[in-house]
Write a protein that holds these residues in place. Structure first.
Motif, short mmCIF file in Angstrom:
data_model
loop_
_atom_site.label_atom_id
_atom_site.label_comp_id
_atom_site.label_asym_id
_atom_site.label_seq_id
_atom_site.Cartn_x
_atom_site.Cartn_y
_atom_site.Cartn_z
N ASP A 157 41.88 46.30 39.39
CA ASP A 157 41.51 46.44 37.88
C ASP A 157 42.37 45.08 37.09
O ASP A 157 42.24 45.11 36.15
CB ASP A 157 42.57 47.48 37.96
CG ASP A 157 41.93 49.14 39.01
OD1 ASP A 157 41.09 48.73 38.16
OD2 ASP A 157 42.58 50.26 38.50
N ASP A 168 40.36 42.25 34.74
CA ASP A 168 40.39 43.09 33.15
C ASP A 168 40.87 41.22 32.45
O ASP A 168 39.86 40.65 32.49
CB ASP A 168 41.97 43.87 33.20
CG ASP A 168 42.42 43.66 31.93
OD1 ASP A 168 41.48 44.00 31.20
OD2 ASP A 168 42.95 44.01 31.57
N THR A 186 49.18 49.73 37.14
CA THR A 186 47.66 48.57 37.35
C THR A 186 47.62 47.70 38.40
O THR A 186 48.32 47.03 38.86
CB THR A 186 47.95 47.57 36.32
OG1 THR A 186 47.41 48.13 34.89
CG2 THR A 186 45.99 46.45 35.98
#
Length: 319
Positions: A302, A306, A298
């Motif tokens: 990102d 999130d 990740t």
């Protein structure tokens, strides 16, 4: 035979992420922690068996039936707050060091080959230079929290050397992700969603941090457990591995990115005051982690997106 993992601190942020990750990989997951869950709620949280208790001699005795089926322990039970360790050092010690003493004595008697996976912390490095921090660097903690983590690593090393209990200490840097209702990003998201035109944070903004998403942190714990238990003989030693992205980011940059993702136009300021227990620089050397055959998946962009989507729902803006 299905491998069993015990997750202590199983109701916590990292504990639940580990439970979901291990269960999805086919492990039988037993949880120990503070949470009055029904069987269905425990299964949703990732557990095949749940015990609502702390890491006490009585609770561990009730798990003695796991015996040799217990192949790994994700020991997430701990005090998770630097400020709390400064305000209540004795209780913080018991939650971190005392719980480990109890666990290791139980394992010595009932599961001497189970590998202990311990989420240690970059706080063990403490006051450090502005360079990638190596696992071989001399610890220099600046808070009881960091000292307690170092004490646990010493206990793990002692039990490995004296009793053959294998262990891996993962020195995690800044773990974040949906569900984390404390620390910088949670505090900042509430303030940035307040609608106020400016927000002032501690420090200078030039402090650096190295972030790792909670799903990656749990995946690393699983990877290290699989790697240890796949070996014909698990080495009776303590292995230390940094858990991080290896990406250096300033606090100012992280807060500015978070503000954009939350749709906030607040001016971000810093008061120049450094809080006790907060080191200036954190950046992990990640070569040893990479050498195990694992890398995080990740990206920070990102991961922050999130987190911002979750925080927006969990902390709606003030009317």
């Amino acid at each position: 035979m299905t491998r069993t993992v015990l997750v202590t601190g199983g109701a916590g942020f990292l504990g639940q992420a580990c439970a979901r990750r291990f269960r999805a990989a086919g492990w039988r997951v037993v949880g120990l922690g503070h949470g009055r869950w029904t069987d269905d709620e425990a299964r949703v949280a990732g557990y095949d068996r749940w015990v609502n208790a702390g890491v006490t001699a009585e609770a561990l005795t009730g798990l003695a039936d796991l015996g040799q089926n217990l192949r790994a322990v994700a020991h997430c039970a701990s005090n998770g707050s630097v400020p709390y360790s400064l305000e209540q050092p004795l209780d913080a010690y018991e939650r971190t060091v005392g719980s480990t003493v109890m666990l290791l004595e139980h394992l010595r008697r009932h599961a001497p080959v189970a590998v202990v996976l311990y989420p240690s912390s970059a706080a063990v490095y403490g006051a450090a230079p502005d360079r990638p921090l190596l696992e071989s660097d001399t610890p220099n903690p600046v808070s009881p929290y960091g000292f307690h983590k170092q004490m646990v690593e010493t206990l793990l090393a002692a039990h490995a050397a004296c009793f053959g209990q294998p262990a891996v200490a993962v020195r995690f840097f800044s773990i974040y992700g949906p569900g984390l209702r404390k620390q910088l990003l949670w505090d900042a998201s509430g303030r940035l969603l307040s609608g106020e035109s400016q927000q002032t944070f501690f420090g200078t903004g030039d402090e650096t941090r190295d972030w790792i998403h909670v799903e990656d942190a749990a995946a690393l714990m699983l990877h290290l457990a699989n790697r240890a238990t796949a070996a014909p003989v698990i080495p009776a030693r303590l292995e230390i591995v940094n858990g991080a992205s290896g990406e250096r980011v300033t606090v100012r940059e992280v807060l500015e990115r978070l503000a954009r993702l939350l749709g906030s136009h607040a001016e971000i300021r810093f008061n120049g005051t450094v809080r006790a227990g907060d080191p200036r620089f954190y950046l992990a050397a990640v070569e040893r982690m990479h050498a195990t055959g694992w890398r995080p998946e990740t990206s920070l962009d990102d991961g922050l997106a999130d987190y911002a989507a979750w925080a927006r729902a969990a902390r709606p803006p003030a009317p």
